[in-house]
Design a protein around this motif. Sequence first.
Motif, PDB file in Angstrom:
ATOM      1  N   PRO A  75     -21.665  -3.224  11.040  1.00 35.45           N
ATOM      2  CA  PRO A  75     -20.637  -4.253  11.151  1.00 35.45           C
ATOM      3  C   PRO A  75     -19.883  -5.004   9.785  1.00 35.45           C
ATOM      4  N   SER A  76     -20.589  -4.915   8.654  1.00 39.62           N
ATOM      5  CA  SER A  76     -20.089  -5.384   7.637  1.00 39.62           C
ATOM      6  C   SER A  76     -19.792  -4.451   6.331  1.00 39.62           C
ATOM      7  N   ALA A  77     -19.901  -3.269   6.964  1.00 38.35           N
ATOM      8  CA  ALA A  77     -19.478  -2.188   5.905  1.00 38.35           C
ATOM      9  C   ALA A  77     -18.392  -1.256   6.516  1.00 38.35           C
ATOM     10  N   ARG A  78     -17.697  -1.527   7.463  1.00 40.04           N
ATOM     11  CA  ARG A  78     -16.515  -0.770   8.071  1.00 40.04           C
ATOM     12  C   ARG A  78     -15.209  -0.457   7.073  1.00 40.04           C
ATOM     13  N   ARG A  79     -15.138   0.660   6.601  1.00 39.43           N
ATOM     14  CA  ARG A  79     -14.040   0.773   5.800  1.00 39.43           C
ATOM     15  C   ARG A  79     -13.857   2.430   5.741  1.00 39.43           C
ATOM     16  N   ALA A  80     -12.410   2.788   5.931  1.00 45.47           N
ATOM     17  CA  ALA A  80     -12.263   4.219   5.919  1.00 45.47           C
ATOM     18  C   ALA A  80     -11.984   4.819   4.506  1.00 45.47           C
ATOM     19  N   ASP A  81     -12.308   6.016   4.458  1.00 43.45           N
ATOM     20  CA  ASP A  81     -12.190   6.734   3.216  1.00 43.45           C
ATOM     21  C   ASP A  81     -10.985   7.634   3.544  1.00 43.45           C
ATOM     22  N   LEU A  82      -9.964   7.397   2.509  1.00 41.13           N
ATOM     23  CA  LEU A  82      -8.544   7.855   2.541  1.00 41.13           C
ATOM     24  C   LEU A  82      -8.476   9.057   1.714  1.00 41.13           C
ATOM     25  N   ASP A  83      -9.553   9.663   0.788  1.00 35.45           N
ATOM     26  CA  ASP A  83      -9.399  10.667   0.044  1.00 35.45           C
ATOM     27  C   ASP A  83      -9.276  11.965   0.631  1.00 35.45           C
ATOM     28  N   THR A  84      -9.471  12.011   2.015  1.00 37.38           N
ATOM     29  CA  THR A  84      -9.344  13.482   2.631  1.00 37.38           C
ATOM     30  C   THR A  84      -8.116  13.381   3.688  1.00 37.38           C
ATOM     31  N   CYS A  85      -7.628  12.222   3.588  1.00 38.90           N
ATOM     32  CA  CYS A  85      -6.401  11.973   4.644  1.00 38.90           C
ATOM     33  C   CYS A  85      -5.126  12.628   4.100  1.00 38.90           C
ATOM     34  N   THR A  86      -4.280  13.260   5.013  1.00 41.79           N
ATOM     35  CA  THR A  86      -3.220  13.817   4.746  1.00 41.79           C
ATOM     36  C   THR A  86      -1.976  13.320   5.796  1.00 41.79           C
ATOM     37  N   VAL A  87      -0.741  13.149   5.312  1.00 44.14           N
ATOM     38  CA  VAL A  87       0.281  12.849   6.082  1.00 44.14           C
ATOM     39  C   VAL A  87       1.469  14.048   5.983  1.00 44.14           C
ATOM     40  N   LYS A  88       1.726  14.531   7.207  1.00 41.37           N
ATOM     41  CA  LYS A  88       2.661  15.573   7.408  1.00 41.37           C
ATOM     42  C   LYS A  88       2.242  16.857   6.315  1.00 41.37           C
ATOM     43  N   GLY A  89       0.702  17.068   6.389  1.00 41.16           N
ATOM     44  CA  GLY A  89       0.177  18.176   5.457  1.00 41.16           C
ATOM     45  C   GLY A  89       0.006  17.875   4.237  1.00 41.16           C
ATOM     46  N   LYS A  90       0.481  16.754   3.439  1.00 43.38           N
ATOM     47  CA  LYS A  90       0.426  16.442   2.068  1.00 43.38           C
ATOM     48  C   LYS A  90      -0.748  15.272   1.813  1.00 43.38           C
ATOM     49  N   PRO A  91      -1.396  15.355   0.957  1.00 41.47           N
ATOM     50  CA  PRO A  91      -2.350  14.356   0.689  1.00 41.47           C
ATOM     51  C   PRO A  91      -1.682  12.938   0.613  1.00 41.47           C
ATOM     52  N   LEU A  92      -2.428  11.991   1.256  1.00 40.69           N
ATOM     53  CA  LEU A  92      -1.925  10.628   1.315  1.00 40.69           C
ATOM     54  C   LEU A  92      -1.210  10.224  -0.059  1.00 40.69           C
ATOM     55  N   PHE A  93      -1.833  10.346  -0.920  1.00 42.18           N
ATOM     56  CA  PHE A  93      -1.448   9.707  -2.211  1.00 42.18           C
ATOM     57  C   PHE A  93      -0.265  10.401  -2.849  1.00 42.18           C
ATOM     58  N   SER A  94       0.021  11.477  -2.041  1.00 42.11           N
ATOM     59  CA  SER A  94       1.560  12.157  -2.538  1.00 42.11           C
ATOM     60  C   SER A  94       2.504  11.625  -1.475  1.00 42.11           C
ATOM     61  N   ALA A  95       2.056  11.588  -0.347  1.00 39.04           N
ATOM     62  CA  ALA A  95       3.081  10.936   0.774  1.00 39.04           C
ATOM     63  C   ALA A  95       3.426   9.339   0.561  1.00 39.04           C
ATOM     64  N   LEU A  96       2.477   8.579  -0.124  1.00 39.95           N
ATOM     65  CA  LEU A  96       2.742   7.067  -0.591  1.00 39.95           C
ATOM     66  C   LEU A  96       2.394   7.022  -1.636  1.00 39.95           C
ATOM     67  N   TYR A  97       3.269   7.263  -2.631  1.00 47.22           N
ATOM     68  CA  TYR A  97       3.125   7.385  -3.936  1.00 47.22           C
ATOM     69  C   TYR A  97       3.627   6.212  -4.688  1.00 47.22           C
ATOM     70  N   LYS A  98       4.631   5.488  -4.026  1.00 47.69           N
ATOM     71  CA  LYS A  98       5.074   4.239  -4.716  1.00 47.69           C
ATOM     72  C   LYS A  98       4.358   3.251  -5.080  1.00 47.69           C
ATOM     73  N   GLU A  99       4.526   2.428  -6.300  1.00 50.71           N
ATOM     74  CA  GLU A  99       3.819   1.500  -6.608  1.00 50.71           C
ATOM     75  C   GLU A  99       3.543   0.417  -5.647  1.00 50.71           C
ATOM     76  N   ASP A 100       4.268   0.018  -5.009  1.00 52.31           N
ATOM     77  CA  ASP A 100       4.144  -0.982  -3.883  1.00 52.31           C
ATOM     78  C   ASP A 100       3.213  -0.409  -2.630  1.00 52.31           C
ATOM     79  N   ASP A 101       3.372   0.684  -2.370  1.00 53.21           N
ATOM     80  CA  ASP A 101       2.696   1.732  -1.508  1.00 53.21           C
ATOM     81  C   ASP A 101       1.085   1.766  -2.141  1.00 53.21           C
ATOM     82  N   ARG A 102       0.931   2.203  -3.007  1.00 50.78           N
ATOM     83  CA  ARG A 102      -0.370   2.124  -3.660  1.00 50.78           C
ATOM     84  C   ARG A 102      -1.287   0.574  -3.687  1.00 50.78           C
ATOM     85  N   LYS A 103      -0.262  -0.290  -3.909  1.00 51.13           N
ATOM     86  CA  LYS A 103      -0.824  -1.723  -3.742  1.00 51.13           C
ATOM     87  C   LYS A 103      -1.281  -2.227  -2.118  1.00 51.13           C
ATOM     88  N   TRP A 104      -0.408  -1.531  -1.417  1.00 50.12           N
ATOM     89  CA  TRP A 104      -0.626  -1.915   0.078  1.00 50.12           C
ATOM     90  C   TRP A 104      -2.059  -1.062   0.397  1.00 50.12           C
TER      91      TRP A 104
END
Length: 427
Positions: A264-293
């Motif tokens: 209940p108190s430790a629910r949080r997703a791991d995004l290191d393995t996430c992809t968007v349209k086949g690209k790593p998440l941090f390549s798809a959302l690479y802008k500074e405001d995206d990283r902050k979000w």
Amino acid sequence: GFGALQPAARLAAAWRLACAPGRSSVGAPRVAVAMGAAKSACAGGCFSGLRTVRKQDDADWLDPFSDASATAAQKAEPLRVAVAGAAGQIGYALLPMIASGEMFGKGQRVILQCLDLNLPQVIENMRGLEMELQDGDFPLLREAFFTVDDAKAFKDADYVILLGAFPQQEGKQRREIMEKNTMIFRTMGHAIETCANKECKVLTVAHPACTNALLCAYYAPSRPKENFFALSRLEQNRVAGQIAQRASASADDVRNVAVWGVSPSARRADLDTCTVKGKPLFSALYKEDDRKWLEQELAPDVLQRGASIHQARKATCALSAARAIVGHMRDLHCGTRPGIFSSMGVWSDGNEYGIADGLVFSMPVVCQGRGRWHMAGGLVVGKETRERLKEAERELLGDRELARELGRKHGLQLAQMSKAAPPPAGR
């Protein structure tokens, strides 16, 4: 034949091979290895922990949602699906999804065995639901019945979905909630032990889902612990949906969101393995405001999503919860697509991520279909994620010890949970 296909075609062929009827045959004369085809089709953007699958006849190896597979499935025996807590809002959203083939494939007939409380208003709700299912023109619905008798509801069930639990309420102590849930899932576990199909797969939905699945497994001692699951797909879907909106993509474009633990108190997703349209998440959302979000806003938004929906609708998030249940069970029964894993609360024995044995713990898994699964291997777990993972482990270990204490208090016989029985072949 795989080598002559283009990458997209190879991936589609591997998916059809991996999920088709007949894949569990032990005496198949030929063996097709979908792993290499899927790896090359994914070209580095997909999870590599894929599995070997067997091939009987090219005509049998079809997408379970294709017309040809539907025709074959209609000749098979219907699946018996028991749903406890069926008269509630989630049940109202879930039952037509099952009846229409969204859970088990467009050709798989089902028998719905629905259970709820023996209270006048609940019984009236069940009567209304039964009439709506009769009027709903569901070709795959072989039968639907509603009962207050758990033995009747669970009789010969292939899949059991436990929607309810004692709710977590402000001012209620953790011990008090656990004590009530111990009695609830003792009843459910005993009914599963004595009435359900021997290979029945059981899913708990209400939080704390992993602890509730553990409780249920305690009281069905002869059943393989690998057949008990907890829902973490809703957290996965919420993260994927918000990332998709941010990236101007569809939810299906967002893949391999890993949800660990689901305490209940430790629910949080791991995004290191996430992809968007086949690209790593941090390549798809690479802008500074995206990283902050991603770093500051996404996790709190997901954590409060249920409360936000309740505030807006003045009702629970029944639709999205039902969709998460469908997604979990569909992957479990039909198999995950090549290169994709699914987050599920599963029995933790033998994992490679340092989680204690004898827990139901959410982690990424690959499903082979017909209820068979294995943990996704070889994932790199970052320092921050590992800290949250260990926090969830501590909380779930505490719940396990409290469950044992409460069992002794009530004179209940608890199964030994430190070690699971050897898993069946292919799990």
